[in-house]
Design a protein around this motif. Structure first.
Motif, mmCIF file in Angstrom:
data_model
loop_
_atom_site.group_PDB
_atom_site.id
_atom_site.type_symbol
_atom_site.label_atom_id
_atom_site.label_comp_id
_atom_site.label_asym_id
_atom_site.label_seq_id
_atom_site.Cartn_x
_atom_site.Cartn_y
_atom_site.Cartn_z
ATOM 1 N N GLU A 1 27.071 47.817 -11.109
ATOM 2 C CA GLU A 1 25.669 47.751 -11.521
ATOM 3 C C GLU A 1 25.246 46.311 -11.803
ATOM 4 O O GLU A 1 24.118 45.919 -11.516
ATOM 5 N N HIS B 1 15.476 50.080 -12.094
ATOM 6 C CA HIS B 1 16.496 51.129 -12.245
ATOM 7 C C HIS B 1 17.876 50.515 -12.472
ATOM 8 O O HIS B 1 18.639 50.965 -13.339
ATOM 9 N N GLU B 2 18.195 49.502 -11.685
ATOM 10 C CA GLU B 2 19.529 48.903 -11.804
ATOM 11 C C GLU B 2 19.706 48.232 -13.166
ATOM 12 O O GLU B 2 20.793 48.284 -13.759
ATOM 13 N N HIS C 1 20.497 50.881 -15.614
ATOM 14 C CA HIS C 1 21.895 51.313 -15.497
ATOM 15 C C HIS C 1 22.818 50.335 -16.236
ATOM 16 O O HIS C 1 23.736 50.748 -16.950
ATOM 17 N N TYR D 1 30.431 56.149 -6.896
ATOM 18 C CA TYR D 1 30.311 57.112 -7.999
ATOM 19 C C TYR D 1 30.979 58.426 -7.628
ATOM 20 O O TYR D 1 31.650 59.057 -8.450
ATOM 21 N N ILE E 1 23.247 58.828 -12.324
ATOM 22 C CA ILE E 1 23.099 57.529 -11.660
ATOM 23 C C ILE E 1 23.331 57.682 -10.168
ATOM 24 O O ILE E 1 22.602 57.116 -9.337
ATOM 25 N N GLU F 1 21.060 56.292 -7.039
ATOM 26 C CA GLU F 1 21.553 55.355 -6.027
ATOM 27 C C GLU F 1 21.332 55.928 -4.625
ATOM 28 O O GLU F 1 21.037 55.197 -3.673
#
Length: 265
Positions: free
Chosen positions: A71, A102-103, A106, A155, A175, A179
């Motif tokens: 991330e 968003h990143e 995270h 993930y 998450i 992604e």
């Protein structure tokens, strides 16, 4: 982030964890949020509670730090890209700005969850691998697609290591799905600006650049079934079968992909 679902998962699957949550029943947790915390502080507060409950689990900590490193990589990539004047056309600027947000979210959540166990952000050097990544928009989108496709598979590859910490598994999957949406929109943008109709919103066979990101995606054996030979699938193409399933990447595979971007740990 669905806090209600995660708290419900604690209560449903792990009674000991609930005890470690400092009596944070759903009602008490929300009362504390409502009375003392601003909405912006919720991820930090929840991350602190998660860390107290599961931070001592070495496997979970290792997996979360691995996720945090990825991330960090994505967050810095979009931070530089979004901050580079003239790189991203105005048509696509809102898309990449939102992905960048968003990143960052995270990263903030994982840092809060890991607290003092969080690894420091490495020093990244993207032009060392793709010299024109921040001067040429198609290259930027190509790298974006590759990073997001890698994130999705990364993930998925760690799901088994989080299976005994189901609340953390749930968060990882939350998450993961985001992604996947990033990957789909990056792929669609790349298809449009390149005029390459073979680039779809999903992965076909093991096609794509860099090749290591897409290794193994041509798999058509799911469980014990070789799907092209299954009755009822005779009219489904080999490619369509590969598109219907996404394959995991191991931690070593992901680190081999991300490693060249890391200048210093």
């Amino acid at each position: 982030m669905n806090i209600f679902n995660i708290i419900d998962s604690f209560q449903k699957f792990d009674g000991d964890a609930v005890g470690r949550l400092e009596h944070a029943s759903r009602r008490m947790f929300m009362n504390r949020i409502g009375s003392k915390l601003a909405a912006a502080a919720i991820p930090v507060a929840f991350g602190t509670i998660v860390n107290k409950a599961f931070g001592a689990t070495p496997t979970a900590t290792e997996v979360l730090n691995y996720a945090l490193t990825l991330e960090y990589l994505e967050n810095e990539f979009y931070m530089i890209g979004n901050g580079t004047s003239g790189l991203i056309p105005s048509t696509y600027a809102p898309v990449f700005a939102q992905i960048g947000k968003h990143e960052k979210a995270h990263v903030d959540f994982l840092v809060a969850a890991l607290s003092t166990n969080a690894v420091a952000k490495p020093t990244f050097d993207f032009p060392a691998v793709f010299p024109t990544v921040f001067t040429d928009f198609p290259t930027f989108v190509t790298v974006s697609k590759a990073l997001e496709d890698t994130g999705v598979r990364a993930y998925k590859g760690q799901a088994g290591n989080l299976i005994t910490s189901k609340p953390l598994l749930e968060y990882a999957l939350q998450i993961h799905s985001v992604e996947a949406r990033h990957a789909a929109i990056a792929r669609k943008i790349l298809a449009k600006i390149s005029g390459d109709a073979t680039i779809k919103g999903w992965i076909s066979n093991d096609a794509g650049v860099p090749a290591a990101v897409y290794a193994g995606e041509g798999n058509v054996v799911q469980g014990t079934l070789n799907l092209p030979g299954v009755d009822g699938l005779s009219g489904v193409s080999f490619t369509a079968i590969t598109e219907a399933f996404d394959e995991p990447l191991t931690m070593d595979q992901v680190l081999a992909i991300a490693g060249p971007f890391i200048k210093k740990m």
